[in-house]
Design a protein around this motif. Structure first.
Motif, short mmCIF file in Angstrom:
data_model
loop_
_atom_site.label_atom_id
_atom_site.label_comp_id
_atom_site.label_asym_id
_atom_site.label_seq_id
_atom_site.Cartn_x
_atom_site.Cartn_y
_atom_site.Cartn_z
N GLY A 271 5.74 10.09 3.04
CA GLY A 271 4.57 9.84 2.21
C GLY A 271 4.18 11.02 1.34
O GLY A 271 3.14 10.99 0.68
N LEU A 272 4.99 12.06 1.34
CA LEU A 272 4.66 13.26 0.56
C LEU A 272 4.93 13.04 -0.93
O LEU A 272 5.99 12.57 -1.31
N ILE A 273 3.92 13.36 -1.71
CA ILE A 273 4.05 13.30 -3.17
C ILE A 273 3.75 14.68 -3.72
O ILE A 273 2.78 15.32 -3.31
N ALA B 149 3.54 28.36 4.72
CA ALA B 149 2.66 27.75 5.73
C ALA B 149 3.37 26.66 6.53
O ALA B 149 2.99 26.38 7.67
N CYS B 150 4.37 26.05 5.96
CA CYS B 150 5.03 24.90 6.62
C CYS B 150 5.65 25.37 7.96
O CYS B 150 6.51 26.26 7.98
N PRO B 151 5.24 24.79 9.08
CA PRO B 151 5.75 25.26 10.38
C PRO B 151 7.25 25.01 10.56
O PRO B 151 7.90 25.72 11.34
N VAL B 152 7.78 24.04 9.84
CA VAL B 152 9.22 23.79 9.94
C VAL B 152 9.99 24.87 9.18
O VAL B 152 11.01 25.37 9.65
N ASN B 153 9.47 25.24 8.02
CA ASN B 153 10.08 26.37 7.31
C ASN B 153 10.05 27.63 8.18
O ASN B 153 11.03 28.36 8.27
N VAL C 211 15.21 23.93 5.48
CA VAL C 211 13.84 24.12 5.02
C VAL C 211 13.37 22.84 4.33
O VAL C 211 14.18 22.06 3.82
N ILE C 212 12.08 22.64 4.34
CA ILE C 212 11.53 21.45 3.68
C ILE C 212 11.07 21.80 2.26
O ILE C 212 11.47 21.16 1.29
N LEU C 213 10.23 22.82 2.18
CA LEU C 213 9.62 23.14 0.88
C LEU C 213 10.22 24.43 0.33
O LEU C 213 10.35 25.42 1.05
N ILE C 214 10.57 24.40 -0.94
CA ILE C 214 10.98 25.62 -1.65
C ILE C 214 10.33 25.61 -3.02
O ILE C 214 9.94 24.54 -3.52
N GLU D 259 13.00 16.45 8.10
CA GLU D 259 12.63 17.56 8.99
C GLU D 259 11.12 17.67 9.17
O GLU D 259 10.65 18.35 10.08
N CYS D 260 10.37 17.02 8.30
CA CYS D 260 8.90 17.15 8.31
C CYS D 260 8.32 16.56 9.60
O CYS D 260 8.81 15.56 10.11
N ARG D 261 7.27 17.21 10.08
CA ARG D 261 6.61 16.73 11.31
C ARG D 261 5.99 15.35 11.14
O ARG D 261 5.62 14.71 12.12
N ARG D 262 5.84 14.92 9.91
CA ARG D 262 5.28 13.59 9.68
C ARG D 262 6.35 12.50 9.68
O ARG D 262 6.02 11.32 9.50
N PHE D 263 7.59 12.87 9.84
CA PHE D 263 8.67 11.87 9.74
C PHE D 263 8.91 11.18 11.08
O PHE D 263 8.89 11.82 12.13
N LEU E 258 0.52 14.41 12.49
CA LEU E 258 -0.12 14.42 11.18
C LEU E 258 -0.39 15.86 10.72
O LEU E 258 -1.52 16.27 10.51
N CYS E 259 0.69 16.59 10.59
CA CYS E 259 0.63 17.96 10.06
C CYS E 259 0.09 17.90 8.62
O CYS E 259 0.42 16.98 7.88
N ASN E 260 -0.72 18.86 8.25
CA ASN E 260 -1.21 18.89 6.87
C ASN E 260 -1.26 20.33 6.33
O ASN E 260 -2.04 20.61 5.43
N LEU E 261 -0.45 21.21 6.91
CA LEU E 261 -0.55 22.61 6.51
C LEU E 261 -0.17 22.84 5.05
O LEU E 261 -0.74 23.71 4.40
N CYS E 262 0.76 22.05 4.55
CA CYS E 262 1.14 22.25 3.15
C CYS E 262 0.00 21.83 2.21
O CYS E 262 -0.31 22.54 1.25
N THR E 263 -0.63 20.70 2.52
CA THR E 263 -1.72 20.26 1.64
C THR E 263 -2.94 21.18 1.82
O THR E 263 -3.62 21.50 0.85
N GLU F 194 0.27 15.84 -1.80
CA GLU F 194 -0.61 14.79 -1.27
C GLU F 194 0.23 13.90 -0.36
O GLU F 194 1.44 13.78 -0.56
N PHE F 195 -0.40 13.33 0.64
CA PHE F 195 0.27 12.33 1.47
C PHE F 195 -0.37 10.97 1.27
O PHE F 195 -1.59 10.87 1.23
N VAL F 196 0.45 9.94 1.15
CA VAL F 196 -0.09 8.59 1.00
C VAL F 196 0.24 7.78 2.24
O VAL F 196 1.10 8.17 3.00
#
Ligand code: SF4
Ligand code: SF4
Length: 152
Positions: A70-72, A87-91, A110-113, A126-130, A136-141, A150-152
């Motif tokens: 749901g990440l946009i 901030a992303c805990p998976v990164n 890594v998820i975000l670059i 890899e995202c905790r929301r998957f 419901l991790c929201n550290l990136c937002t 944003e997450f939808v």
């Protein structure tokens, strides 16, 4: 971002169950969660609902571009600060000597670059929301100063 109520207003409001769900509101919720396609509502494809169908496709276009989590990313709002990347805990877990400390990624998990000044989502699985056990991790937002994620 569009709400389930806004989507509901664009359905035929027949509660005919042809989409496989008991109500048009349930269909709206499922559309927002990307569990149903617009075309699953066959009455919407009838000429008399043409205007609603057109509007629904417009409001659903950003949701269609979301990842499986749901990440946009709103690229026009991102200025590449990298807050979300560190901030992303998976990164942090997968790339402690690279993206987690603001350097280039040294892991392919890594998820975000940030690339060319804009954030990119590389490995949404890899995202905790998957998946079914998602958190419901929201550290990136939460760490983005410009609401570019944003997450939808
Ligand atoms: S929701 Fe959490 S795990 Fe997923 S990309 Fe954002 S910070 Fe990373
Ligand atoms: S999405 Fe937000 S936190 Fe991440 S790099 Fe862009 S502006 Fe920074």
């Amino acid at each position: 971002m569009v709400s389930a109520m806004e989507i509901y207003q664009l359905t035929p409001k027949l509660n005919c169950k042809k989409c496989g769900l008991p109500t048009c509101m349930a269909f709206a919720v499922a559309l927002l969660a990307r569990e149903k396609q617009i075309e699953d509502c066959t009455p919407l494809l009838e000429p008399k609902y043409e205007a609603k169908l057109k509007k629904l496709r417009e409001v659903m276009a950003p949701v269609a571009g979301a990842t499986e989590t749901g990440l946009i990313i709103h690229e026009d709002r991102c200025y590449g600060c990298g807050n979300c990347v560190v901030a992303c805990p998976v990164n942090v877990a997968n790339d402690p000597k690279g993206s987690a400390i603001g350097l280039g990624p040294k892991s392919d998990k890594v998820i975000l670059i940030v690339e060319d000044g804009v954030v990119k989502c590389l490995n949404p699985k890899e995202c905790r929301r998957f998946g079914p056990n998602r958190i419901l991790c929201n550290l990136c937002t939460a760490t983005c100063p410009s609401k570019a994620i944003e997450f939808v």
